[in-house]
Scaffold this motif. Sequence first.
Motif, mmCIF file in Angstrom:
data_model
loop_
_atom_site.group_PDB
_atom_site.id
_atom_site.type_symbol
_atom_site.label_atom_id
_atom_site.label_comp_id
_atom_site.label_asym_id
_atom_site.label_seq_id
_atom_site.Cartn_x
_atom_site.Cartn_y
_atom_site.Cartn_z
ATOM 1 N N THR A 20 0.831 -1.215 0.000
ATOM 2 C CA THR A 20 0.000 0.000 0.000
ATOM 3 C C THR A 20 0.858 1.256 0.000
ATOM 4 N N LYS A 21 2.048 1.211 0.621
ATOM 5 C CA LYS A 21 2.929 2.388 0.593
ATOM 6 C C LYS A 21 3.458 2.627 -0.816
ATOM 7 N N GLY A 58 3.506 10.702 2.686
ATOM 8 C CA GLY A 58 3.429 10.009 3.966
ATOM 9 C C GLY A 58 2.070 9.479 4.310
ATOM 10 N N ALA A 59 1.062 9.732 3.512
ATOM 11 C CA ALA A 59 -0.312 9.312 3.818
ATOM 12 C C ALA A 59 -0.809 8.403 2.723
ATOM 13 N N GLU A 60 -0.990 7.112 3.037
ATOM 14 C CA GLU A 60 -1.461 6.156 2.062
ATOM 15 C C GLU A 60 -2.693 5.431 2.592
ATOM 16 N N VAL A 61 -3.356 4.717 1.714
ATOM 17 C CA VAL A 61 -4.438 3.830 2.120
ATOM 18 C C VAL A 61 -3.806 2.583 2.738
ATOM 19 N N ARG A 62 -4.139 2.316 4.007
ATOM 20 C CA ARG A 62 -3.475 1.211 4.714
ATOM 21 C C ARG A 62 -4.541 0.230 5.228
ATOM 22 N N PHE A 63 -4.763 -0.825 4.422
ATOM 23 C CA PHE A 63 -5.707 -1.859 4.859
ATOM 24 C C PHE A 63 -5.192 -2.604 6.086
ATOM 25 N N PHE A 112 -10.824 0.380 9.275
ATOM 26 C CA PHE A 112 -10.333 -0.988 9.064
ATOM 27 C C PHE A 112 -10.255 -1.819 10.348
ATOM 28 N N PRO A 113 -9.907 -1.239 11.525
ATOM 29 C CA PRO A 113 -10.025 -2.062 12.744
ATOM 30 C C PRO A 113 -11.447 -2.527 13.023
#
Length: 637
Positions: free
Chosen positions: A32-33, A41-46, A165-166
């Motif tokens: 995702t990075k 510095g800001a990505e979509v992080r599953f 996501f959590p």
Amino acid sequence: MRFTLQPPLLSLLTCRRVLITALIYSLAIIPTKLLLMLLPGAEVRFGACIPVVMGMLWGPAGAVGSALGNFLGDFYAGDSLYVCFWGAVANFFLAYLPYKLWYGFNVDAKTCFFIHDTRSFLKFLVIILVTSLIFASMLTAIVLSMGNTAPLESFFIFFSNNFDFPLLLGIPLLFLLRGSRLTFVLPPVQKKSARPYLLVLLAAAVGCMIFLAAAVAGSPSQQFDDTLFLAATTLLLIYVSHLPANYDPQPFNNDPRFFYSIGAKATTGFLQLAILSVLFIGFSIFITNPALLQTSQQLDLWQTIFTTLLLSINIIFIAVLFILWQTEKKIVQPLIRLSQSARKFAGCQYLTAPAPVPKKSDAGQTVDEIDDLNDSFIKMTADLRRYVSDLSTAIAERETLAAQLNIAAEIQQNMLADTAKINQQLKQYQLFAGMFPAKEVGGDLYDCFFLDDEHLVILIADVAGKGIPAALFMMVTKALLKNNASASPGKILEQTNNTLCENNDSMMFVTVWLGIVHLPSGRLTYANAGHNYPLLQISDQRPEQLCQRSGPALGVYCNLSFSDHTAELPYNSRLLLYTDGITEAENRQHEFFGTDRLAQRFERTHIPEDILFAVLEFSEGAEQSDDITVLWLERQS
């Protein structure tokens, strides 16, 4: 699902768990990075759900592993050591704060079992919300130090990653792990107040909001200010990380079935349905609006996705909370009360525990099958409690009555004549007598006593009926017959009859055969008041009945006269007196023993006990229906 206390931090097991977590997390965030970076510095992080899941699973080991995995992922993506370090610190708290808050904040008896009801679900939502706010603020400070000029957009991405996501992926993973053979790590229990730590956590959250407001309103922050915010927040979170755990591990040690309670199953089912609904809504929006997928700006696309997820989560999860609350109130809690009542019932605790009180229902209030079943169970318990109480009282009374009857039976037997003492005074005569009541006490009577040195009185009587009334009437009859003793059997019966007829409202009566034996000559003078005819056997001749009857039974009519009759008792003769308990004894075919069988057995036998044995043998084990009494007088040569 298994539990264990937190092992030492430097143990081999902890190190292995740290490495496993770091490997999983780094492999999850690297793609995702590289592919889904929206802002610097800001990505979509599953994989944002992994620190929460591993922290709830393994505690410190999961938190350290998440920090190490994030450091490796950032370093692989080419970020500076500054970013790698502070990113690792933030991810440590992302994993460790939910773990500490879960076991230290608003603790109940079922904390160890993760989400199991509405209260625990709301608690998890609050924990994830607070953790996401602090974590997103720290990551915003990190990217601002890298020259990012969009703090609000970055915060929105970070917060969406670590809130959505959590909930959408982390909760199903934790439910899945709860049903596996993995061991959950529990923090050591500490009996301390949690208030100071929660106040510091609140201060950290307020500080994050102030920082965000300043970052959005002012010019881009300087790196020194960002670092100062990160350092101050880290110090506050380090203090919060010492929040004492105050849960009770006893329930799952005593009753492991707890994991699969109806409440937990309902909560799990509703949450899974809610998560599927959120995902379905997200996919439906893009399926029905294909133009969104053609958006040229990837940032706009994911902002739309995150906005959709946030709105869906808020709406659906609030609805699920309401449904869960109603389900617990209307179904789960009544079933729990019913289950507790059933458990007490099965353990016979309903006899000592306070009586359950039926639920009060107002007029017109609706009830369902569970309410009806619970009320029926409460009524059954109350009825059984009352029945057991009444039965205990009845048993106690019966035992008391049985003891009294035993005493009465002993008194009655002691009042009968002692034939052994009489035999010691007899010459050329042998006397045997016995009474065997059908119940504890009986209405039969025999007696023998001396009028003088030459005259022996023998008598046998049978009171109508059995049990205590017959026994009392028999005692009175015995006393009257002895008190009225004279030279004439008829006179004895006449006087006794007149006394018995007085105040005899119950209309009881007694048959009596009374004889007076002149011992030197063997002359027998007797009178018969309605009793069975005795059997007389002389030498080897056939037994004959003394068929003369003097009058009816005693106690029926007053002022009756009873005539005397005579017979001879020569040497080698035997006289048998008996009651109808012998002749009317029945076998299993409802046949009577009868006078003929008695005469035949009397003719063949030479011992009195053989008469009783013949009756017992004939009855074939059938219950004795009437009192049995015999008196055997034998004149020997």
